[in-house]
Design an enzyme around this catalytic site. Structure first.
Site, PDB file in Angstrom:
ATOM      1  N   HIS A  99       0.818  -1.229   0.000  1.00  0.00           N
ATOM      2  CA  HIS A  99       0.000   0.000   0.000  1.00  0.00           C
ATOM      3  C   HIS A  99       0.851   1.277   0.000  1.00  0.00           C
ATOM      4  CE1 HIS A  99       0.014  -0.676   4.611  1.00  0.00           C
ATOM      5  NE2 HIS A  99       0.936   0.218   4.330  1.00  0.00           N
ATOM      6  N   HIS A 141      -1.777   4.747   9.689  1.00  0.00           N
ATOM      7  CA  HIS A 141      -0.460   5.395   9.801  1.00  0.00           C
ATOM      8  C   HIS A 141      -0.539   6.770  10.462  1.00  0.00           C
ATOM      9  CE1 HIS A 141      -0.034   2.426   6.589  1.00  0.00           C
ATOM     10  NE2 HIS A 141       1.264   2.509   6.673  1.00  0.00           N
ATOM     11  N   HIS A 171      10.572  -3.646   4.151  1.00  0.00           N
ATOM     12  CA  HIS A 171      11.006  -2.260   3.948  1.00  0.00           C
ATOM     13  C   HIS A 171      11.300  -1.591   5.280  1.00  0.00           C
ATOM     14  CE1 HIS A 171       6.654  -1.733   4.519  1.00  0.00           C
ATOM     15  NE2 HIS A 171       6.737  -0.416   4.512  1.00  0.00           N
ATOM     16  N   GLU A 222       4.385  -5.109   8.667  1.00  0.00           N
ATOM     17  CA  GLU A 222       3.052  -5.135   8.035  1.00  0.00           C
ATOM     18  C   GLU A 222       2.697  -6.532   7.526  1.00  0.00           C
ATOM     19  OE1 GLU A 222       2.980  -0.421   6.703  1.00  0.00           O
ATOM     20  OE2 GLU A 222       3.372  -1.921   5.168  1.00  0.00           O
TER      21      GLU A 222
HETATM   22 FE   FE2 Z   1       2.452   1.102   5.532  1.00  0.00          FE
END
Ligand code: FE2
Length: 278
Positions: free
Chosen positions: A12, A59, A192, A239
């Site tokens: 996303h 977030h 990431h 995530e």
């Molecule tokens: Fe994210």
């Protein structure tokens, strides 16, 4: 009786939202990512689910570090998007199904998950971009139940807890009396890290292991602690918890319909997958 007809997952990254807004899907940088979604879009077009349970992480739009629920479930008639500062267009409100949400909540609570329940809930890019990706023609033609996982502020739910949450979600959907075709959508990752000395960290080998195990044996991934997940997948690679929960919600007999992975999108290892109960 409601049934899960498929599990989907996709990254996303906010840059994807920018690419959609600017119609850059055909550019060389973006083609390997967007082309990989076409089989999943076609599957959704054919199967026409009624409802999507979307497992994502907020977030900072609806929840912030001052009050961060471990699991929060939406129970609103509509979910609004808002400007997060990425410069992305603010999308239309997404349709909810409060009665369905409350039955899911009751079932999850009966299975001893103590939830935050949200009769108002703004949804951020982690919820919106995947729905734009899977239904590129316009507003997703499904009712939605957003479920936010804390993957932001430690202590996070463990991989084991995310797996059990997914199993409980699967049972909750099975218990649902109304006749619905449901998809469970996970969003985020893969590996990431956005900050610190390891900014830009990507672990392709671990991502490939996760993609394989999510289909064949998602419980395998519960062996990793949050600290180990950060070490292996990067601080935002946690995530993967939503992907684990999605896989756990599906019956054990399942098959991979489609998968795509591509490095990088922005500074993230991106991927998408579609699993179907067998
Ligand atoms: Fe994210």
């Amino acid at each position: 009786m409601a049934r899960i007809i498929g599990g989907l997952a996709v990254s996303h990254v906010p840059a994807i939202g920018r690419a959609i807004a600017d119609n850059r899907q055909e550019e060389a940088y973006w083609t390997p990512f967007f082309e990989g979604l076409k089989p999943m879009q076609a599957w959704l077009e054919e199967k026409k689910p009624d409802l999507a349970v979307v497992l994502y992480n907020d977030h900072g739009l609806n929840f912030f570090l001052n009050a961060m629920p471990t699991f929060a479930v939406g129970a609103a008639g509509a979910y609004e998007n808002a400007d997060e500062g990425w410069g992305l267009p603010v999308l239309h409100p997404f349709r909810g199904d409060p009665a369905f949400s409350w039955r899911l909540i009751e079932s999850l609570m009966a299975d001893e998950f103590d939830l935050v329940t949200c009769q108002e809930m703004k949804v951020d890019h982690a919820f919106c971009i995947p729905l734009e990706l899977f239904w590129p023609q316009g507003p997703a033609p499904v009712a939605t139940v957003p479920i936010s996982f804390n993957t932001v502020q430690h202590p996070l739910p463990s991989a084991k807890r995310a797996f059990k949450f997914g199993q409980a979600l699967g049972r909750a959907i099975e218990r649902e009396a109304s006749d619905r075709k449901v998809v469970v959508i996970a969003t985020g990752g893969l590996s990431h890290q956005l900050e610190g000395e390891r900014a830009g960290f990507i672990n392709k080998a671990f991502d490939q292991l996760c993609l394989e195990k999510l289909v064949s044996d998602p419980e395998y991934l519960t062996r990793y602690s949050s600290t180990e997940l950060v070490a292996l997948a990067g601080s935002q690679g946690t995530e993967i918890l939503m992907w684990i929960a999605m896989a756990a919600a599906l019956p054990a007999a399942r098959r991979l319909i489609s998968q795509n992975s591509h490095i990088p999108i922005s500074n993230t290892a991106s991927a998408a997958m579609l699993i179907e109960p067998d």
